[in-house]
Scaffold this motif. Sequence first.
Motif, PDB file in Angstrom:
ATOM      1  N   THR A   1     -23.366  84.735 -18.720  1.00  0.00           N
ATOM      2  CA  THR A   1     -24.584  84.143 -18.185  1.00  0.00           C
ATOM      3  C   THR A   1     -24.381  82.663 -17.916  1.00  0.00           C
ATOM      4  OG1 THR A   1     -25.449  83.628 -20.381  1.00  0.00           O
ATOM      5  CG2 THR A   1     -26.058  85.774 -19.445  1.00  0.00           C
ATOM      6  N   LEU A   2     -25.242  82.144 -17.025  1.00  0.00           N
ATOM      7  CA  LEU A   2     -25.306  80.716 -16.740  1.00  0.00           C
ATOM      8  C   LEU A   2     -26.754  80.270 -16.894  1.00  0.00           C
ATOM      9  CD1 LEU A   2     -23.046  80.478 -13.549  1.00  0.00           C
ATOM     10  CD2 LEU A   2     -22.430  79.823 -15.887  1.00  0.00           C
ATOM     11  N   ARG A   3     -26.953  79.134 -17.584  1.00  0.00           N
ATOM     12  CA  ARG A   3     -28.297  78.631 -17.836  1.00  0.00           C
ATOM     13  C   ARG A   3     -28.306  77.121 -17.639  1.00  0.00           C
ATOM     14  NH1 ARG A   3     -31.410  79.827 -23.448  1.00  0.00           N
ATOM     15  NH2 ARG A   3     -30.961  81.951 -22.701  1.00  0.00           N
TER      16      ARG A   3
ATOM     17  N   GLY B   1     -33.250  74.668 -19.265  1.00  0.00           N
ATOM     18  CA  GLY B   1     -33.949  75.932 -19.116  1.00  0.00           C
ATOM     19  C   GLY B   1     -34.130  76.674 -20.419  1.00  0.00           C
ATOM     20  N   SER B   2     -35.114  77.599 -20.418  1.00  0.00           N
ATOM     21  CA  SER B   2     -35.374  78.423 -21.599  1.00  0.00           C
ATOM     22  C   SER B   2     -34.862  79.841 -21.429  1.00  0.00           C
ATOM     23  CB  SER B   2     -36.879  78.453 -21.893  1.00  0.00           C
ATOM     24  OG  SER B   2     -37.595  78.978 -20.779  1.00  0.00           O
ATOM     25  N   ALA B   3     -34.344  80.165 -20.219  1.00  0.00           N
ATOM     26  CA  ALA B   3     -33.808  81.500 -19.957  1.00  0.00           C
ATOM     27  C   ALA B   3     -32.631  81.371 -19.002  1.00  0.00           C
ATOM     28  CB  ALA B   3     -34.888  82.414 -19.359  1.00  0.00           C
ATOM     29  N   ASP B   4     -31.821  82.426 -18.913  1.00  0.00           N
ATOM     30  CA  ASP B   4     -30.631  82.412 -18.059  1.00  0.00           C
ATOM     31  C   ASP B   4     -31.010  82.402 -16.585  1.00  0.00           C
ATOM     32  OD1 ASP B   4     -29.099  82.508 -20.339  1.00  0.00           O
ATOM     33  OD2 ASP B   4     -28.934  84.714 -20.312  1.00  0.00           O
ATOM     34  N   ASN B   5     -30.268  81.632 -15.792  1.00  0.00           N
ATOM     35  CA  ASN B   5     -30.444  81.617 -14.341  1.00  0.00           C
ATOM     36  C   ASN B   5     -29.661  82.734 -13.670  1.00  0.00           C
ATOM     37  OD1 ASN B   5     -30.610  78.678 -15.389  1.00  0.00           O
ATOM     38  ND2 ASN B   5     -31.642  78.571 -13.401  1.00  0.00           N
TER      39      ASN B   5
ATOM     40  N   VAL C   1     -29.742  87.105 -10.164  1.00  0.00           N
ATOM     41  CA  VAL C   1     -30.227  85.732 -10.083  1.00  0.00           C
ATOM     42  C   VAL C   1     -31.726  85.745 -10.356  1.00  0.00           C
ATOM     43  CG1 VAL C   1     -30.486  83.695  -8.633  1.00  0.00           C
ATOM     44  CG2 VAL C   1     -28.437  85.120  -8.428  1.00  0.00           C
ATOM     45  N   GLU C   2     -32.165  85.006 -11.330  1.00  0.00           N
ATOM     46  CA  GLU C   2     -33.584  84.890 -11.638  1.00  0.00           C
ATOM     47  C   GLU C   2     -34.182  83.735 -10.840  1.00  0.00           C
ATOM     48  OE1 GLU C   2     -34.877  87.144 -13.408  1.00  0.00           O
ATOM     49  OE2 GLU C   2     -33.081  88.031 -14.300  1.00  0.00           O
ATOM     50  N   GLY C   3     -35.404  83.908 -10.371  1.00  0.00           N
ATOM     51  CA  GLY C   3     -36.039  82.845  -9.597  1.00  0.00           C
ATOM     52  C   GLY C   3     -35.562  82.830  -8.159  1.00  0.00           C
TER      53      GLY C   3
END
Length: 212
Positions: free
Chosen positions: A8-10, A14-18, A29-31
């Motif tokens: 994972t990459l964060r 941030g409070s969650a993984d990107n 990919v989140e967001g």
Amino acid sequence: MSKLITNTLRHTGGSADNITLDGSQNVTVEGNLTVDGTTTLTGSVTLPSSTVNVRQTVSAVTTLSGNSEVSFAVPSNCFSIKFQILNMETASTSVKGMYVKVGSTAVTSGYYGGASLFDGSGTSVSSDSNAADWDAFEGFGGGSDKVTAIVNFEEQADNTWIFSSCGYGAGNFSHQSAGYIVLAGELSHVVFKSNTGNFDGGTIRATFMEKV
């Protein structure tokens, strides 16, 4: 060559993984994702369920001369149709109309307003305020005139089609009309028909828009 091996990459704040990577080379990919430059896709693309894929199909130009009618098959899931009529001519008969027939199934309801045929001088010679009983929309014609027109069909709801047309003749007259029709089943074809004999000139082309 450097290699980064991670799951994972964060972002540091941030409070969650990107970005999440799995063992099958899938990437989540989140967001929002912003890409600068050219994006090349080699696999299938899945769109949200609310997204509608649309395909446009343009028919060949069909000659009217010598034909009493010209029929167009309507693609499945079609929701919009536009017909271009160029220099439609009925020179051999001064009172000859063009009718627009729809569907192969029974009409259940509908009305048509302002339907008229025209002779060579542009004089209205007939009209029909309710064409639903005989499964047809009246259109327009022209005696020695050449008529150019746009005819549209738009599906407002399942099997309910709104019809509109506007045209112009060489005799300095114009025509416009609208109506709707409800079919008992899916619209399968649209037919442009001369009410007497054959057309003497002109061409017609259709553009279909369908959901895919």
